[in-house]
Design an enzyme around this catalytic site. Structure first.
Site, PDB file in Angstrom:
ATOM      1  N   GLU A   1      62.834  41.683  22.940  1.00 58.90           N
ATOM      2  CA  GLU A   1      63.773  40.882  23.733  1.00 58.90           C
ATOM      3  C   GLU A   1      65.118  40.771  23.016  1.00 58.90           C
ATOM      4  O   GLU A   1      66.174  40.894  23.632  1.00 58.90           O
ATOM      5  CB  GLU A   1      63.182  39.484  23.970  1.00 58.90           C
ATOM      6  CG  GLU A   1      61.999  39.489  24.928  1.00 58.90           C
ATOM      7  CD  GLU A   1      61.259  38.169  25.007  1.00 58.90           C
ATOM      8  OE1 GLU A   1      60.441  38.018  25.933  1.00 58.90           O
ATOM      9  OE2 GLU A   1      61.475  37.294  24.155  1.00 58.90           O
TER      10      GLU A   1
ATOM     11  N   LYS B   1      62.762  31.724  21.920  1.00 58.76           N
ATOM     12  CA  LYS B   1      61.978  32.636  22.735  1.00 58.76           C
ATOM     13  C   LYS B   1      60.834  33.190  21.881  1.00 58.76           C
ATOM     14  O   LYS B   1      60.847  33.047  20.668  1.00 58.76           O
ATOM     15  CB  LYS B   1      62.856  33.785  23.255  1.00 58.76           C
ATOM     16  CG  LYS B   1      63.945  33.292  24.216  1.00 58.76           C
ATOM     17  CD  LYS B   1      64.931  34.357  24.648  1.00 58.76           C
ATOM     18  CE  LYS B   1      64.288  35.624  25.120  1.00 58.76           C
ATOM     19  NZ  LYS B   1      63.268  35.371  26.164  1.00 58.76           N
TER      20      LYS B   1
ATOM     21  N   ASP C   1      61.765  29.567  26.107  1.00 55.90           N
ATOM     22  CA  ASP C   1      60.800  28.489  25.878  1.00 55.90           C
ATOM     23  C   ASP C   1      61.522  27.161  25.687  1.00 55.90           C
ATOM     24  O   ASP C   1      61.005  26.107  26.031  1.00 55.90           O
ATOM     25  CB  ASP C   1      59.928  28.822  24.667  1.00 55.90           C
ATOM     26  CG  ASP C   1      59.114  30.090  24.897  1.00 55.90           C
ATOM     27  OD1 ASP C   1      58.341  30.113  25.879  1.00 55.90           O
ATOM     28  OD2 ASP C   1      59.268  31.059  24.141  1.00 55.90           O
TER      29      ASP C   1
ATOM     30  N   LYS D   1      62.848  23.190  30.488  1.00 56.45           N
ATOM     31  CA  LYS D   1      63.116  23.936  29.246  1.00 56.45           C
ATOM     32  C   LYS D   1      64.442  23.532  28.580  1.00 56.45           C
ATOM     33  O   LYS D   1      64.705  23.923  27.442  1.00 56.45           O
ATOM     34  CB  LYS D   1      63.145  25.451  29.543  1.00 56.45           C
ATOM     35  CG  LYS D   1      61.880  25.995  30.220  1.00 56.45           C
ATOM     36  CD  LYS D   1      60.683  25.920  29.314  1.00 56.45           C
ATOM     37  CE  LYS D   1      59.395  26.311  30.007  1.00 56.45           C
ATOM     38  NZ  LYS D   1      59.355  27.698  30.434  1.00 56.45           N
TER      39      LYS D   1
END
Length: 219
Positions: free
Chosen positions: A102, A93, A83, A120
């Site tokens: 993750e 993230k 992100d 990003k």
């Protein structure tokens, strides 16, 4: 180029890192494009370990075998998006809620390849609200602890993670020392993990830009 075209470009560029064995696969829109690209070489790989139920379903639809992480001794590569990401390859993230799985897969993988479009890349993380996966009974306590740390925590409405927990999205943070802050937030009782990926950063960042894919590597 559109954002989707940039995402597709980096998704396809990541294939060169995923040529054999079992591939770790994250979650999100860019990863979905990577899964679609992975289908074109599925005969070369044994299968994949997925960080979310949604990614597992997409892999299965392409006829790619999905392994449980506990059945895999080693993972040569893990491919996932972010992100936010810095030039140090630290990331935020968890916008899609799969941050815990993750983080576990990233810890196992020998090489972590992050794929995202150029929007990003940031100098300092924190503009994107930091997700915390929280045990339900700890929601209020963790919220109060984050307020003390200058954050504005917001419960992600009508949402549960694949692990059955809640997400607090913490706004207003400036993450000047991500590895230290990651460890601090993870020590709050009731936090399963937070969305800072700095203690185990990416090894390679593939950044989709209008001029092509730029590759950044961990210093």
């Amino acid at each position: 180029m559109t954002q989707d075209e940039l995402k597709r470009q980096v998704a396809e560029a990541a294939l060169k890192y995923a040529q054999e064995g079992v591939i770790g696969v994250g979650s999100g829109s860019t990863v979905n494009l990577f899964i679609d690209a992975l289908a074109s070489i599925k005969g070369r790989i044994e299968g994949a370990v997925a960080a979310s139920e949604a990614s597992a379903e997409r892999l299965k639809k392409h006829g790619i075998r999905v392994f449980d992480l506990n059945s895999v001794n080693e993972l040569p590569v893990y491919v996932d998006g972010a992100d936010e990401v810095t030039e140090h390859l630290h990331m935020i993230k968890g916008g899609g809620g799969a941050l815990t799985r993750e983080k576990i897969i990233a810890a196992v993988a020998k090489k972590f390849v992050c794929i995202c479009d150029a929007s990003k890349l940031v100098p300092v993380m924190g503009k994107f609200p930091l997700p915390l996966e929280v045990i339900p009974m700890a929601r209020s306590y963790v919220g109060r602890e984050m307020l003390k740390r200058g954050a504005q925590p917001v419960l992600r409405e009508n949402y549960k993670t694949d692990n059955g927990n809640l997400i607090l999205d913490c706004h207003g943070l400036v993450l000047l020392d991500p590895p230290i802050i990651e460890a601090e937030f993870n020590n709050i009782a009731g936090v399963v993990t937070n969305g800072i990926f700095a203690r185990r950063p990416a090894d390679v960042l593939l950044l989709g830009e209008a001029t092509g894919v730029r590759t950044l590597r961990k210093a």
